[in-house]
Motif scaffolding. Structure first.
Motif, PDB file in Angstrom:
ATOM      1  N   SER A 160     -29.998  23.303 106.273  1.00  0.00           N
ATOM      2  CA  SER A 160     -30.386  24.626 106.758  1.00  0.00           C
ATOM      3  C   SER A 160     -29.174  25.514 107.003  1.00  0.00           C
ATOM      4  O   SER A 160     -29.250  26.734 106.828  1.00  0.00           O
ATOM      5  N   VAL A 161     -28.053  24.927 107.437  1.00  0.00           N
ATOM      6  CA  VAL A 161     -26.886  25.731 107.813  1.00  0.00           C
ATOM      7  C   VAL A 161     -25.919  25.956 106.653  1.00  0.00           C
ATOM      8  O   VAL A 161     -24.953  26.718 106.795  1.00  0.00           O
ATOM      9  N   CYS A 162     -26.162  25.324 105.513  1.00  0.00           N
ATOM     10  CA  CYS A 162     -25.217  25.432 104.401  1.00  0.00           C
ATOM     11  C   CYS A 162     -25.592  26.547 103.431  1.00  0.00           C
ATOM     12  O   CYS A 162     -26.747  26.692 103.047  1.00  0.00           O
ATOM     13  N   ASP A 163     -24.579  27.308 103.043  1.00  0.00           N
ATOM     14  CA  ASP A 163     -24.778  28.410 102.104  1.00  0.00           C
ATOM     15  C   ASP A 163     -24.744  27.938 100.657  1.00  0.00           C
ATOM     16  O   ASP A 163     -25.306  28.587  99.778  1.00  0.00           O
ATOM     17  N   VAL A 164     -24.075  26.828 100.420  1.00  0.00           N
ATOM     18  CA  VAL A 164     -24.017  26.264  99.080  1.00  0.00           C
ATOM     19  C   VAL A 164     -24.048  24.743  99.193  1.00  0.00           C
ATOM     20  O   VAL A 164     -23.430  24.158 100.082  1.00  0.00           O
ATOM     21  N   VAL A 165     -24.810  24.115  98.312  1.00  0.00           N
ATOM     22  CA  VAL A 165     -24.889  22.658  98.246  1.00  0.00           C
ATOM     23  C   VAL A 165     -24.391  22.217  96.872  1.00  0.00           C
ATOM     24  O   VAL A 165     -24.942  22.616  95.845  1.00  0.00           O
ATOM     25  N   VAL A 166     -23.339  21.427  96.879  1.00  0.00           N
ATOM     26  CA  VAL A 166     -22.782  20.885  95.652  1.00  0.00           C
ATOM     27  C   VAL A 166     -23.353  19.474  95.465  1.00  0.00           C
ATOM     28  O   VAL A 166     -23.213  18.624  96.346  1.00  0.00           O
ATOM     29  N   ILE A 167     -24.018  19.251  94.346  1.00  0.00           N
ATOM     30  CA  ILE A 167     -24.566  17.924  94.052  1.00  0.00           C
ATOM     31  C   ILE A 167     -23.584  17.214  93.122  1.00  0.00           C
ATOM     32  O   ILE A 167     -23.461  17.561  91.948  1.00  0.00           O
ATOM     33  N   ASN A 168     -22.891  16.228  93.664  1.00  0.00           N
ATOM     34  CA  ASN A 168     -21.811  15.550  92.947  1.00  0.00           C
ATOM     35  C   ASN A 168     -22.293  14.242  92.293  1.00  0.00           C
ATOM     36  O   ASN A 168     -23.329  13.705  92.655  1.00  0.00           O
ATOM     37  N   LYS A 169     -21.490  13.780  91.343  1.00  0.00           N
ATOM     38  CA  LYS A 169     -21.713  12.514  90.626  1.00  0.00           C
ATOM     39  C   LYS A 169     -22.922  12.584  89.707  1.00  0.00           C
ATOM     40  O   LYS A 169     -23.672  11.616  89.556  1.00  0.00           O
ATOM     41  N   ILE A 170     -23.093  13.737  89.055  1.00  0.00           N
ATOM     42  CA  ILE A 170     -24.226  13.859  88.134  1.00  0.00           C
ATOM     43  C   ILE A 170     -24.041  12.991  86.889  1.00  0.00           C
ATOM     44  O   ILE A 170     -24.994  12.801  86.128  1.00  0.00           O
ATOM     45  N   ASP A 171     -22.831  12.456  86.706  1.00  0.00           N
ATOM     46  CA  ASP A 171     -22.596  11.560  85.572  1.00  0.00           C
ATOM     47  C   ASP A 171     -23.365  10.247  85.706  1.00  0.00           C
ATOM     48  O   ASP A 171     -23.607   9.555  84.709  1.00  0.00           O
ATOM     49  N   VAL A 172     -23.774   9.897  86.939  1.00  0.00           N
ATOM     50  CA  VAL A 172     -24.509   8.644  87.130  1.00  0.00           C
ATOM     51  C   VAL A 172     -26.016   8.878  87.308  1.00  0.00           C
ATOM     52  O   VAL A 172     -26.740   7.961  87.709  1.00  0.00           O
ATOM     53  N   LEU A 173     -26.478  10.081  87.017  1.00  0.00           N
ATOM     54  CA  LEU A 173     -27.914  10.364  87.122  1.00  0.00           C
ATOM     55  C   LEU A 173     -28.792   9.362  86.360  1.00  0.00           C
ATOM     56  O   LEU A 173     -29.856   8.973  86.860  1.00  0.00           O
ATOM     57  N   PRO A 174     -28.379   8.906  85.144  1.00  0.00           N
ATOM     58  CA  PRO A 174     -29.233   7.957  84.415  1.00  0.00           C
ATOM     59  C   PRO A 174     -29.403   6.606  85.103  1.00  0.00           C
ATOM     60  O   PRO A 174     -30.308   5.840  84.760  1.00  0.00           O
ATOM     61  N   TYR A 175     -28.549   6.304  86.076  1.00  0.00           N
ATOM     62  CA  TYR A 175     -28.561   4.976  86.690  1.00  0.00           C
ATOM     63  C   TYR A 175     -29.174   4.966  88.091  1.00  0.00           C
ATOM     64  O   TYR A 175     -29.254   3.919  88.721  1.00  0.00           O
ATOM     65  N   PHE A 176     -29.593   6.119  88.572  1.00  0.00           N
ATOM     66  CA  PHE A 176     -30.171   6.205  89.912  1.00  0.00           C
ATOM     67  C   PHE A 176     -31.516   6.929  89.852  1.00  0.00           C
ATOM     68  O   PHE A 176     -31.745   7.776  88.994  1.00  0.00           O
ATOM     69  N   ASP A 177     -32.364   6.580  90.796  1.00  0.00           N
ATOM     70  CA  ASP A 177     -33.668   7.222  90.902  1.00  0.00           C
ATOM     71  C   ASP A 177     -33.505   8.532  91.667  1.00  0.00           C
ATOM     72  O   ASP A 177     -33.939   8.679  92.818  1.00  0.00           O
ATOM     73  N   PHE A 178     -32.847   9.498  91.008  1.00  0.00           N
ATOM     74  CA  PHE A 178     -32.527  10.775  91.629  1.00  0.00           C
ATOM     75  C   PHE A 178     -33.142  11.886  90.799  1.00  0.00           C
ATOM     76  O   PHE A 178     -32.808  12.062  89.627  1.00  0.00           O
ATOM     77  N   ASP A 179     -34.045  12.634  91.408  1.00  0.00           N
ATOM     78  CA  ASP A 179     -34.731  13.728  90.737  1.00  0.00           C
ATOM     79  C   ASP A 179     -34.034  15.038  91.115  1.00  0.00           C
ATOM     80  O   ASP A 179     -34.192  15.538  92.230  1.00  0.00           O
ATOM     81  N   LEU A 180     -33.257  15.586  90.200  1.00  0.00           N
ATOM     82  CA  LEU A 180     -32.466  16.778  90.482  1.00  0.00           C
ATOM     83  C   LEU A 180     -33.348  17.974  90.821  1.00  0.00           C
ATOM     84  O   LEU A 180     -33.062  18.728  91.764  1.00  0.00           O
TER      85      LEU A 180
END
Length: 224
Positions: A160-180
């Motif tokens: 809520s307090v952050c103006d920008v959120v950086v989502i890091n380590k997108i290179d490992v997206l295929p190996y984690f159950d992470f829905d961007l």
């Protein structure tokens, strides 16, 4: 029997800190210095992201970095060696966050008269740093893919307090159950105005967008 006296310490602490943070922002504005508060959990790649970003910015801005940790000077040394940018270490004495007064003490250790940007790398966790206004112009945070896309639901105040959120380590997206897409949806549930920037600090993918965001922020801060 007389009623027990209750003192709302937490409320008083926050109110005093908010007032001090407001004064600090005014002082920064007068000096033309932009302070960015960077937060994340441990292991998100905060320092690596910062190194990549600073190396993109250092030819255009005069920068200093304040590294906050409970102990050690590992990150401050790493930043200075990797970027050549002045970096100081702030020890919090066991505290899990920085407040406005602690930030002010840190700023006294940098040459603000010759700076455009100061980056405060806050203590690594998703709870305490979000509760205390440091006096920064903007708040940024890094969420890494291995942490999961549901973190905005579990730590609402941070997002809520952050103006920008950086989502890091997108290179490992295929190996984690992470829905961007779902993660972006959850972030905007907490903060509809938050900008979301996917990156890979290891390869540099997307980091230029974060650097450009900072560059525009500093420019606007000085002009308005």
């Amino acid at each position: 029997m007389d009623p027990v006296k209750i003192i709302e310490i937490k409320k008083s602490v926050f109110e005093d800190n908010d007032a001090d943070a407001g004064r600090l922002r005014k002082e920064l504005k007068e000096k033309g210095v932009y302070l960015l508060n960077l937060m994340s959990s441990p292991g998100s790649g905060k320092t690596t992201t910062l190194i990549r970003t600073l190396n993109l910015l250092k030819d255009n801005l005069r920068i200093a970095v304040m590294e906050a940790d409970i102990d050690s000077d590992v990150d401050a040394v790493k930043i200075k060696e990797a970027t050549g940018i002045p970096s100081i270490q702030l020890h919090t004495g066991g505290m899990c966050h920085l407040d406005a007064e602690m930030t002010r003490q840190g700023l006294a250790g940098v040459e603000m008269d010759n700076l455009d940007l100061v980056v405060l790398e806050n203590v690594g966790n998703l709870v305490c740093p979000a509760e205390f206004d440091t006096g920064a112009c903007r708040n940024a945070m890094i969420l890494s893919v291995p942490e999961g896309h549901d973190k905005p639901l579990k730590y609402p105040l941070m997002f809520s307090v952050c103006d920008v959120v950086v989502i890091n380590k997108i290179d490992v997206l295929p190996y984690f159950d992470f829905d961007l897409d779902k993660c972006k949806e959850y972030i905007h549930m907490r903060n509809p105005k938050a900008q979301v920037i996917p990156i890979c600090a290891k390869t540099g993918e997307g980091v230029e967008a974060f650097a450009q965001w900072i560059l525009e922020e500093v420019k606007n801060w000085k002009q308005h």
